[in-house]
Enzyme design. Structure first.
Site, mmCIF file in Angstrom:
data_model
loop_
_atom_site.group_PDB
_atom_site.id
_atom_site.type_symbol
_atom_site.label_atom_id
_atom_site.label_comp_id
_atom_site.label_asym_id
_atom_site.label_seq_id
_atom_site.Cartn_x
_atom_site.Cartn_y
_atom_site.Cartn_z
ATOM 1 N N GLY A 184 -0.622 9.265 -6.748
ATOM 2 C CA GLY A 184 0.436 9.989 -6.555
ATOM 3 C C GLY A 184 1.374 10.639 -7.306
ATOM 4 O O GLY A 184 3.198 11.220 -7.241
ATOM 5 N N GLY A 221 3.665 14.527 -6.887
ATOM 6 C CA GLY A 221 4.623 14.226 -6.763
ATOM 7 C C GLY A 221 5.931 14.355 -6.882
ATOM 8 O O GLY A 221 5.844 14.687 -8.406
ATOM 9 N N ASP A 265 -4.293 11.237 -8.386
ATOM 10 C CA ASP A 265 -4.056 12.513 -7.581
ATOM 11 C C ASP A 265 -4.855 12.103 -6.327
ATOM 12 O O ASP A 265 -5.889 12.692 -7.147
ATOM 13 C CB ASP A 265 -2.540 13.459 -7.991
ATOM 14 C CG ASP A 265 -1.572 13.557 -6.569
ATOM 15 O OD1 ASP A 265 -2.100 13.809 -4.547
ATOM 16 O OD2 ASP A 265 -1.054 13.187 -6.058
ATOM 17 N N TYR A 272 8.061 4.526 8.211
ATOM 18 C CA TYR A 272 8.287 4.416 6.988
ATOM 19 C C TYR A 272 8.687 3.176 6.462
ATOM 20 O O TYR A 272 8.902 2.582 5.519
ATOM 21 C CB TYR A 272 8.980 5.367 7.272
ATOM 22 C CG TYR A 272 9.151 6.249 5.109
ATOM 23 C CD1 TYR A 272 8.526 6.171 4.300
ATOM 24 C CD2 TYR A 272 10.448 6.161 4.643
ATOM 25 C CE1 TYR A 272 8.519 6.424 3.027
ATOM 26 C CE2 TYR A 272 10.865 5.999 3.430
ATOM 27 C CZ TYR A 272 9.750 5.973 1.692
ATOM 28 O OH TYR A 272 10.197 6.197 1.298
ATOM 29 N N LYS A 302 8.015 0.268 4.256
ATOM 30 C CA LYS A 302 8.679 -0.477 2.961
ATOM 31 C C LYS A 302 8.589 -1.932 3.246
ATOM 32 O O LYS A 302 9.346 -2.628 2.160
ATOM 33 C CB LYS A 302 10.060 0.741 2.907
ATOM 34 C CG LYS A 302 9.337 1.990 2.729
ATOM 35 C CD LYS A 302 8.603 1.623 1.148
ATOM 36 C CE LYS A 302 7.737 3.767 0.707
ATOM 37 N NZ LYS A 302 7.646 3.194 -0.318
#
Ligand code: NAD
Ligand code: SER
Length: 319
Positions: free
Chosen positions: A8, A11, A34, A142, A146
């Site tokens: 990732g 980002g 990525d 989300y 988490k």
């Protein structure tokens, strides 16, 4: 020298983390990964691999064959985007984590960084100086992902000795790359629109107090946590981290000191409902006690640096 993989990497956080880690450890030891087949321009100074973290076999083969020691797993859908694609958000945010946790359990990876968020908190959490340990009833997919991820990190540490470390980042503010679909993104958008048009229509109400942080502080915190001796890392769910708390009206007022013509209007959308469940300020004394965390940026210094460095041409560029 440890070989590091950042998944990732293209980002908002990844770009700056790659650059900082390469500065510290050498370009060739930090591999960026990525989805895109092309390496993002800003991180072309070192190795890049196209990788879909959901392709478990590819991730596994790559990490084993390249003898990766440390993984920073940043691939995720953020709060606002996740609410639009809840099934996929759950899949992406959880499956990637299990892939790397399992590789560490099998001793193929020595250390993992996986970010959590202030989104683990919910409407029933104390809003002021939110403690490290408190009620956590997140209302977004989300936040649920988490909170669950934190639980799994702690489980893998307790049961399999996996050295996984985590921070509950507040909203992050940066100018090198654009944010990726969060509820706190207004705090970055505002600088582009202030420079471009001297006005900004904010998607949160003027008095929405949220915890935020300048990216340089967040990157430093991440690296300090990862470099801390294992015995100092007492929290294996995720550390609270505080920077600066402000409302849209307060940041607008600071911008106006530099750009007197700047005008802000307010048209709250679905993100207001998310923001209303998040804390206004965070107690990060545990991070300070365990590994010496201290933020450096104030709202004033952040506004100054952002206005100086935000490049509005980034809005049309693929970086
Ligand atoms: P971002 O959206 O800017 O970047 C995420 C990157 O992951 C993108 O480059 C994207 O292409 C990549 N990606 C998406 N799906 C992928 C896949 N299947 N395989 C490989 N790569 C994939 O996000 P960010 O702001 O850099 O956040 C990184 C992490 O930090 C996330 O876990 C996020 O939840 C967390 N976090 C961010 C903030 C913030 O304010 N930016 C705050 C709290 C937590
Ligand atoms: N900045 C992030 C978001 O708004 C917080 O995790 O989604």
């Amino acid at each position: 020298m440890s070989k590091i993989l950042i998944i990732g990497a293209g980002g908002q956080i990844g770009t700056e983390l790659v650059l900082e880690l390469r500065k510290m450890k050498g370009n060739d030891t930090v591999i960026a990964a990525d989805l895109s087949d092309e390496c993002p321009v800003l991180i072309k100074n070192g190795p890049y691999v196209q990788m879909d973290v959901l392709d478990r076999e590819f991730v596994r083969d790559y990490i084993i064959s390249q003898q990766i020691d440390e993984v920073y797993l940043l691939a995720a859908l953020l709060s606002a985007t996740a609410e639009k694609h809840p099934d996929f958000a759950w899949k992406l945010n959880m499956e990637g984590l299990f892939s790397v946790l399992d590789l560490a359990k099998e001793k193929h990876i020595k250390k993992i960084f996986w970010p959590s968020s202030i989104a683990v908190f919910g409407a029933t959490t104390p809003k002021v100086n939110t403690p490290q340990k408190t009620v956590m009833e997140p209302s977004t997919v989300y936040g649920i992902s988490k909170q669950s991820g934190e639980g799994w990190c702690s489980y893998y540490f307790d049961n399999y000795g996996v050295d996984v470390r985590s921070i509950r980042y507040p909203g992050l503010i940066s100018y090198k790359s654009l944010p990726g679909g969060g509820t706190t993104d207004y705090s970055v958008d505002i600088f582009y629109q202030a420079k471009l048009k001297s006005q900004y229509s904010c998607f949160l109400k003027e008095d929405t107090l949220l915890p935020m942080m300048f990216m340089e502080d967040a990157i430093r915190a991440t690296i300090e946590l990862m470099e801390a001796p294992s015995e100092k890392v007492k929290v294996r769910t995720s550390y609270n981290l505080a920077g600066i708390s402000f409302t849209p009206a307060q940041i607008a007022q600071k911008i106006k000191l530099h750009l007197p013509d700047f005008e802000m209007s307010y048209t709250p959308d679905f993100r207001q409902k998310i923001a209303d469940t998040w804390p206004g300020s965070i107690d990060d004394s545990q991070a300070t006690k365990d590994w010496g965390w201290k933020e450096r940026y104030t709202l004033e210094s952040l506004v100054e640096v952002m206005l100086e460095n935000v490049d509005v041409s980034l809005l049309d560029k693929d970086v």
